[in-house]
Design an enzyme around this catalytic site. Sequence first.
Site, mmCIF file in Angstrom:
data_model
loop_
_atom_site.group_PDB
_atom_site.id
_atom_site.type_symbol
_atom_site.label_atom_id
_atom_site.label_comp_id
_atom_site.label_asym_id
_atom_site.label_seq_id
_atom_site.Cartn_x
_atom_site.Cartn_y
_atom_site.Cartn_z
ATOM 1 N N ASN A 7 0.868 -1.181 0.000
ATOM 2 C CA ASN A 7 0.000 0.000 0.000
ATOM 3 C C ASN A 7 0.903 1.228 0.000
ATOM 4 O O ASN A 7 1.492 1.580 1.020
ATOM 5 C CB ASN A 7 -0.910 -0.019 1.237
ATOM 6 C CG ASN A 7 -1.881 1.153 1.272
ATOM 7 O OD1 ASN A 7 -1.807 2.062 0.457
ATOM 8 N ND2 ASN A 7 -2.787 1.143 2.234
ATOM 9 N N ARG A 88 -2.604 -2.031 -3.380
ATOM 10 C CA ARG A 88 -3.859 -1.336 -3.138
ATOM 11 C C ARG A 88 -3.859 -0.067 -3.980
ATOM 12 O O ARG A 88 -2.915 0.727 -3.948
ATOM 13 C CB ARG A 88 -3.988 -0.974 -1.665
ATOM 14 C CG ARG A 88 -5.266 -0.203 -1.343
ATOM 15 C CD ARG A 88 -4.998 0.976 -0.469
ATOM 16 N NE ARG A 88 -6.223 1.689 -0.116
ATOM 17 C CZ ARG A 88 -6.231 2.828 0.563
ATOM 18 N NH1 ARG A 88 -5.121 3.379 0.965
ATOM 19 N NH2 ARG A 88 -7.373 3.425 0.834
ATOM 20 N N HIS A 177 -13.089 1.988 0.360
ATOM 21 C CA HIS A 177 -12.984 0.868 1.316
ATOM 22 C C HIS A 177 -13.546 -0.438 0.741
ATOM 23 O O HIS A 177 -13.889 -1.355 1.497
ATOM 24 C CB HIS A 177 -13.721 1.174 2.633
ATOM 25 C CG HIS A 177 -13.158 2.305 3.416
ATOM 26 N ND1 HIS A 177 -13.949 3.144 4.179
ATOM 27 C CD2 HIS A 177 -11.885 2.771 3.558
ATOM 28 C CE1 HIS A 177 -13.193 4.059 4.764
ATOM 29 N NE2 HIS A 177 -11.938 3.860 4.399
ATOM 30 N N ARG A 238 -13.168 14.258 8.637
ATOM 31 C CA ARG A 238 -13.971 14.585 7.461
ATOM 32 C C ARG A 238 -15.400 14.890 7.878
ATOM 33 O O ARG A 238 -15.962 14.234 8.757
ATOM 34 C CB ARG A 238 -13.969 13.432 6.454
ATOM 35 C CG ARG A 238 -12.614 13.132 5.852
ATOM 36 C CD ARG A 238 -12.702 11.911 4.946
ATOM 37 N NE ARG A 238 -11.390 11.503 4.469
ATOM 38 C CZ ARG A 238 -11.014 10.249 4.299
ATOM 39 N NH1 ARG A 238 -11.864 9.261 4.566
ATOM 40 N NH2 ARG A 238 -9.813 9.959 3.848
ATOM 41 N N GLU A 381 -7.462 -6.245 4.547
ATOM 42 C CA GLU A 381 -7.335 -5.839 3.153
ATOM 43 C C GLU A 381 -6.094 -6.424 2.499
ATOM 44 O O GLU A 381 -6.100 -6.770 1.315
ATOM 45 C CB GLU A 381 -7.315 -4.305 3.070
ATOM 46 C CG GLU A 381 -8.636 -3.673 3.474
ATOM 47 C CD GLU A 381 -8.508 -2.205 3.809
ATOM 48 O OE1 GLU A 381 -8.959 -1.382 2.995
ATOM 49 O OE2 GLU A 381 -7.959 -1.876 4.877
#
Length: 396
Positions: A7, A88, A177, A238, A381
């Site tokens: 990643n 990713r 996601h 956020r 992941e």
Amino acid sequence: MKILAVNTGSSTLKWKLYDMPAEHVLAEGMLDRMGLGDSVFTVKFNGSKTKEVGDIKNAEEAVKKLMATLIDRKIIGSFDEIAGIGHRIVAGGETFTESALMTPENIKKVRGLADFAPLHNPAEAGGIEAFAKILPNVPQVGVFDTAFHTTMPKENYLYSIPMEYYRKYGARKYGAHGTSHRYVSARAAELLHADLKSLKMITLHMGSGVSVTAIKDGKSLDTSMGFTPLAGVTMSTRSGDIDASLVAYLMGKLKITDPNQMIDILNTKSGIYGISELSPDMRQLEQTIDTRPQSKLAIDIFVNRIIKYIGSYTAIMGGLDVLVFTAGIGEGDIKMRDRIVKKLNYMGAKIDPERNDVMAKERLISTDDSSVKVMLVPTNEELMIARDTVRVAHLA
């Protein structure tokens, strides 16, 4: 067979080395502050963790450092042991509807989607190219955060703006996601000994970024994040959903002329951090909930927004069979899971306090008589990336 799951961010490179198909993690690590000076390179191997501080300027230097470390620490005997590398990638747009081999042509396409993830896609493409220089004959696979959500129907992914903007500029909901939602939904069904396609499921990825996904017939039906990960529920920093007119109003009041400056406020200074005026870390809010009204308010708003999405997704699916918690807050905040499920008592969802009293462990946390199965499933992941690399590169 050894597979690297990678990643790459604008200033970070995270990795895990898997022994496949056993799915055993041989080693893992992270490079932080890439290109920022005083880069920190950590490696976990054989139960020990090492840390080095130096100056690593870019992805190419980072990959050289990683591969040299794998040899020096005798994690691998030679580069030939690496059978595949999975990456990713945040934005696949409508170009990549599933994981794909990263050919030179596909790397160009990843860069071409940079408008949808300007901080991520260029860095991820750079990471792929860096590995290709050192391991030119090793297949590399891109695993896209958005791919799982490409099954959404038009009524869920289109915004109510002129269709021309969608046709010309790709203005639509893409979600995020997706790799996490894909993993935990499949794993939850497996733990329940049920066919995923038979379940109406909502997965809650609750970390620094938070997204809610409705999964029906084994596919993503709708998801809370939108054109970018800024949309949806309240998150750590956020804002989540906000009236576009309010953005214009605040720009006027704050005398902001650059829209990117306002977007930065909504991405980095809002959410529970903006409301609490204390911290973006839910753990600090939990610790001060009884002494700071704003900490409680931030938590209440966080729960409120998630409940709204659960309610709307239950409606569009025509019911709910399974609710899954995952990611940092979802896996580690016992009280938060309790708050959310108790708000769903009206639909027959009931949490079992003893089953819920656990962190980051696969298990059913609802009562036996709960009409909704509530699950805790830690996300993985990297494992999905490793699996996809084996499958797409035909390494099995």
